[in-house]
Design a protein around this motif. Structure first.
Motif, PDB file in Angstrom:
ATOM      1  N   UNK A  68     -36.840   1.619 -13.033  1.00 31.34           N
ATOM      2  CA  UNK A  68     -37.237   0.254 -12.932  1.00 31.34           C
ATOM      3  C   UNK A  68     -37.169  -0.045 -14.456  1.00 31.34           C
ATOM      4  N   UNK A  69     -37.455   0.759 -15.451  1.00 34.22           N
ATOM      5  CA  UNK A  69     -37.466   0.452 -16.786  1.00 34.22           C
ATOM      6  C   UNK A  69     -36.117   0.275 -17.081  1.00 34.22           C
ATOM      7  N   UNK A  70     -35.284   1.264 -16.879  1.00 33.17           N
ATOM      8  CA  UNK A  70     -33.863   1.064 -17.076  1.00 33.17           C
ATOM      9  C   UNK A  70     -33.288  -0.292 -16.697  1.00 33.17           C
ATOM     10  N   UNK A  71     -33.311  -0.427 -15.581  1.00 28.15           N
ATOM     11  CA  UNK A  71     -32.824  -1.906 -15.017  1.00 28.15           C
ATOM     12  C   UNK A  71     -33.500  -3.039 -15.606  1.00 28.15           C
ATOM     13  N   UNK A  72     -34.367  -2.933 -15.942  1.00 23.00           N
ATOM     14  CA  UNK A  72     -35.469  -4.136 -16.401  1.00 23.00           C
ATOM     15  C   UNK A  72     -34.870  -4.178 -17.579  1.00 23.00           C
ATOM     16  N   UNK A  73     -34.649  -3.188 -18.571  1.00 16.65           N
ATOM     17  CA  UNK A  73     -34.359  -3.408 -19.944  1.00 16.65           C
ATOM     18  C   UNK A  73     -33.014  -3.778 -20.126  1.00 16.65           C
ATOM     19  N   UNK A  74     -31.975  -3.436 -19.133  1.00 14.55           N
ATOM     20  CA  UNK A  74     -30.530  -3.848 -19.324  1.00 14.55           C
ATOM     21  C   UNK A  74     -30.529  -5.252 -18.748  1.00 14.55           C
ATOM     22  N   UNK A 212     -35.552 -14.989 -17.481  1.00 15.95           N
ATOM     23  CA  UNK A 212     -35.955 -13.665 -17.667  1.00 15.95           C
ATOM     24  C   UNK A 212     -36.985 -13.004 -17.039  1.00 15.95           C
ATOM     25  N   UNK A 213     -38.288 -13.590 -17.066  1.00  9.41           N
ATOM     26  CA  UNK A 213     -39.302 -12.806 -16.802  1.00  9.41           C
ATOM     27  C   UNK A 213     -39.220 -12.835 -15.197  1.00  9.41           C
ATOM     28  N   UNK A 214     -39.188 -13.992 -14.365  1.00 11.40           N
ATOM     29  CA  UNK A 214     -38.905 -13.966 -12.958  1.00 11.40           C
ATOM     30  C   UNK A 214     -37.829 -12.782 -12.596  1.00 11.40           C
ATOM     31  N   UNK A 215     -36.578 -12.743 -13.347  1.00 11.55           N
ATOM     32  CA  UNK A 215     -35.775 -11.809 -13.075  1.00 11.55           C
ATOM     33  C   UNK A 215     -36.141 -10.368 -13.090  1.00 11.55           C
ATOM     34  N   UNK A 216     -36.827 -10.009 -14.207  1.00 13.48           N
ATOM     35  CA  UNK A 216     -37.333  -8.644 -14.402  1.00 13.48           C
ATOM     36  C   UNK A 216     -38.720  -8.210 -13.505  1.00 13.48           C
ATOM     37  N   UNK A 217     -39.192  -9.265 -12.828  1.00 11.51           N
ATOM     38  CA  UNK A 217     -40.158  -9.107 -11.854  1.00 11.51           C
ATOM     39  C   UNK A 217     -39.528  -8.916 -10.617  1.00 11.51           C
ATOM     40  N   UNK A 228     -42.650  -3.501 -21.903  1.00 12.79           N
ATOM     41  CA  UNK A 228     -42.069  -2.872 -22.555  1.00 12.79           C
ATOM     42  C   UNK A 228     -40.400  -3.111 -22.542  1.00 12.79           C
ATOM     43  N   UNK A 229     -40.023  -3.562 -21.460  1.00 11.51           N
ATOM     44  CA  UNK A 229     -38.563  -3.806 -21.270  1.00 11.51           C
ATOM     45  C   UNK A 229     -38.047  -4.938 -22.170  1.00 11.51           C
ATOM     46  N   UNK A 230     -39.020  -5.935 -22.572  1.00 10.29           N
ATOM     47  CA  UNK A 230     -38.803  -7.098 -23.045  1.00 10.29           C
ATOM     48  C   UNK A 230     -38.921  -6.788 -24.500  1.00 10.29           C
ATOM     49  N   UNK A 231     -39.814  -5.608 -24.911  1.00  7.34           N
ATOM     50  CA  UNK A 231     -39.896  -5.456 -26.329  1.00  7.34           C
ATOM     51  C   UNK A 231     -38.666  -4.727 -26.878  1.00  7.34           C
ATOM     52  N   UNK A 232     -38.287  -3.502 -26.054  1.00  7.68           N
ATOM     53  CA  UNK A 232     -36.871  -3.038 -26.484  1.00  7.68           C
ATOM     54  C   UNK A 232     -35.817  -3.754 -26.362  1.00  7.68           C
ATOM     55  N   UNK A 233     -35.621  -4.853 -25.540  1.00  7.53           N
ATOM     56  CA  UNK A 233     -34.694  -5.900 -25.578  1.00  7.53           C
ATOM     57  C   UNK A 233     -34.528  -6.740 -26.648  1.00  7.53           C
ATOM     58  N   UNK A 234     -35.744  -7.165 -27.334  1.00  3.13           N
ATOM     59  CA  UNK A 234     -35.887  -8.198 -28.383  1.00  3.13           C
ATOM     60  C   UNK A 234     -35.650  -7.353 -29.561  1.00  3.13           C
ATOM     61  N   UNK A 300     -29.794  -1.480 -10.579  1.00  2.00           N
ATOM     62  CA  UNK A 300     -29.253  -0.995 -11.601  1.00  2.00           C
ATOM     63  C   UNK A 300     -27.748  -0.773 -11.714  1.00  2.00           C
ATOM     64  N   UNK A 301     -27.115  -0.468 -10.733  1.00  2.00           N
ATOM     65  CA  UNK A 301     -25.728  -0.264 -10.555  1.00  2.00           C
ATOM     66  C   UNK A 301     -25.265  -1.760 -10.442  1.00  2.00           C
ATOM     67  N   UNK A 302     -25.569  -2.820  -9.900  1.00  2.00           N
ATOM     68  CA  UNK A 302     -24.962  -4.106  -9.844  1.00  2.00           C
ATOM     69  C   UNK A 302     -25.208  -4.777 -11.277  1.00  2.00           C
ATOM     70  N   UNK A 303     -26.355  -4.544 -12.093  1.00  2.00           N
ATOM     71  CA  UNK A 303     -26.453  -5.193 -13.393  1.00  2.00           C
ATOM     72  C   UNK A 303     -25.420  -4.538 -14.272  1.00  2.00           C
ATOM     73  N   UNK A 304     -25.079  -3.045 -14.423  1.00  2.00           N
ATOM     74  CA  UNK A 304     -24.213  -2.487 -15.278  1.00  2.00           C
ATOM     75  C   UNK A 304     -22.834  -2.789 -15.066  1.00  2.00           C
ATOM     76  N   UNK A 305     -22.550  -3.004 -13.408  1.00  3.49           N
ATOM     77  CA  UNK A 305     -20.953  -3.307 -13.314  1.00  3.49           C
ATOM     78  C   UNK A 305     -20.764  -4.622 -13.577  1.00  3.49           C
ATOM     79  N   UNK A 306     -21.731  -5.825 -13.378  1.00  2.00           N
ATOM     80  CA  UNK A 306     -21.571  -7.110 -13.905  1.00  2.00           C
ATOM     81  C   UNK A 306     -21.335  -7.278 -15.171  1.00  2.00           C
ATOM     82  N   UNK A 307     -22.370  -6.461 -16.151  1.00  2.00           N
ATOM     83  CA  UNK A 307     -22.034  -6.442 -17.583  1.00  2.00           C
ATOM     84  C   UNK A 307     -20.609  -5.900 -18.167  1.00  2.00           C
ATOM     85  N   UNK A 308     -20.353  -4.924 -17.239  1.00  2.00           N
ATOM     86  CA  UNK A 308     -19.310  -4.037 -17.852  1.00  2.00           C
ATOM     87  C   UNK A 308     -18.060  -4.656 -17.441  1.00  2.00           C
TER      88      UNK A 308
END
Length: 346
Positions: A68-74, A212-217, A228-234, A300-308
C-alpha cells in the motif's frame, strides 16, 4: 485498515522530521542553483529512502502495508509532477531569483505538508464515519481524469483570490530582498513578493491535494501510510524541479498517464463503495456482492504501467522531433536570410 506497530510509526515520524530539518538546514546554509548532477544525486537519495522505508514496513508490518505504501508513494509522486508545472509558472510569473528558488521551494513544501496533514486527518475522519464518502471521492477523481484528458487543467496560472486581495490591501515591493518577508523602501516598511509566492505555492498545492489525497485513500485507509507517502513524494520534489527543468514541457503524454491513474483509482473507489454499500436507496442499504475489490498489487501494477508507458511514449516522440537545420532556421527567419544574402554578396 492495516495495524502498524506504534513504535514503528513513532520512530518513522521522528526520522522523517529529522530528515526534513537537515534538508532545510543544508538549503539555508548554502543557497545556490544546484547542478544537474547534484539534483540527480538527491532525487536518487530520496527515492532510495522511500524504497528503504518500504522494506522496513515489510519487515515490521507485513506485505500488505508495504504494498500500500509503494502504490501510494508512486501515485503521489506521479501526481506531484503536475505540481512542478505550476511551480515553474509561479517562479517565472513572480521572477523569483534562481539563487533563492531552492529555499522558496523548501518552505513551500513544508507549508504543503502541514496543509496536507490537516487534509489527511479530515479525510480519515470522513472515511471512518461516512463510508459513502468513497462515492464522492471516486466520482471526483473520474471527473478530474476527464478534465485532464480534455486539457482543461492547462493554461496560464491565475492568481488566487487571496493573492489578489493581498495585492490590493498590502504594500508589496516589486523586487525580492533575499529571503526576507519585509523590507524598507523609501523609509516605509513593505512586504516583499516572497510572501505572495509562498501563499501561491501553498494554496495551489492544496488544490492539487483535492485530487491526490482522495486518490491515495483509494489505495489505503491508513492515515499514517497516506501521510508518509506524501512526505516521501514531496521531499524529492525540489530536486526534481531543478533536474527536469524544461524537460517537463516535453513530456507531452504524461498527462494521459496521470489521467489513467486517476480514472482507475476513481473506479476502484466506486467499486469499493458499492461492495461496502450502506446507502438505503441502493440495493436496500445492503452490500452489493458483484462489485469486485481490486487489491493493492493490481493497483501498483496499473500505476507503474501508466507512468512507464506515458513517459516512454514522450521520450520516443522527443527523439523523433529532429532539431531544425541551419538552412531551415535561415529559411524561417527573413532577417537572418537577408543577412546571409548580404554576406554572400560581399
Amino acid at each position: 485498515m492495516p495495524e502498524l506497530p506504534v513504535v514503528f510509526e513513532v520512530g518513522s515520524m521522528i526520522a522523517l522530521v529529522a530528515i526534513l530539518l537537515a534538508d532545510l538546514l543544508i538549503v539555508a546554509r548554502r543557497p545556490h542553483v544546484p547542478t544537474l548532477r547534484e539534483s540527480g544525486t538527491w532525487v536518487g537519495i530520496y527515492v532510495g529512502l522511500a524504497l528503504v522505508f518500504a522494506v522496513l514496513m515489510l519487515v515490521f508490518a507485513g506485505g500488505d502495508p508495504a504494498g500500500e505504501f509503494l502504490a501510494g508513494w508512486l501515485t503521489e509522486y506521479s501526481l506531484s509532477i503536475d505540481n512542478l508545472f505550476v511551480f515553474v509558472i509561479i517562479m517565472a510569473r513572480f521572477s523569483v531569483p534562481k539563487k533563492i528558488q531552492q529555499e522558496v521551494l523548501m518552505l513551500g513544501i513544508i507549508i504543503a505538508l502541514v496543509l496536507r496533514g490537516i487534509f489527511i486527518l479530515v479525510g480519515a475522519q470522513l472515511i471512518e464515519n461516512f463510508s459513502w464518502i468513497f462515492y464522492i471521492f471516486g466520482a471526483w477523481l473520474i471527473w478530474t481524469a476527464i478534465q485532464q484528458l480534455r486539457g482543461e487543467d492547462e493554461g496560464e496560472q491565475q492568481d488566487s483570490a487571496l493573492v489578489r486581495l493581498l495585492r490590493r490591501r498590502v504594500r508589496i515591493t516589486d523586487d525580492f530582498d533575499g529571503m526576507k518577508f519585509r523590507t524598507t523602501q523609501d523609509g516605509v516598511r513593505h512586504f516583499t513578493p516572497l510572501l505572495i509566492v509562498l501563499i501561491a505555492i501553498g494554496t495551489t498545492d492544496l488544490l492539487f491535494a483535492l485530487d491526490s489525497i482522495p486518490a491515495i485513500f483509494g489505495i489505503t485507509e491508513s492515515p499514517f501510510i497516506v501521510f508518509t507517502a506524501n512526505v516521501f513524494a514531496l521531499m524529492g520534489l525540489r530536486q526534481l524541479y531543478f533536474l527536469l527543468g524544461g524537460l517537463l514541457e516535453r513530456l507531452v503524454y504524461l498527462k494521459y498517464g496521470i489521467a489513467v491513474i486517476l480514472a482507475f483509482i476513481g473506479v476502484k473507489l466506486v467499486l469499493h463503495a458499492l461492495h461496502d454499500n450502506e446507502l438505503p436507496f441502493l440495493n436496500g442499504g445492503e452490500h452489493i456482492a458483484w462489485a469486485p475489490e481490486i487489491n493493492t498489487w493490481v493497483s501498483l501494477g496499473v500505476i507503474v504501467a501508466a507512468m512507464a508507458v506515458s513517459t516512454l511514449a514522450s521520450v520516443i516522440r522527443m527523439r523523433g522531433e529532429t532539431p531544425a537545420t541551419d538552412d531551415d532556421a535561415v529559411a524561417s527567419d527573413p532577417d537572418r536570410a537577408d543577412a546571409e544574402r548580404a554576406r554572400a554578396t560581399d
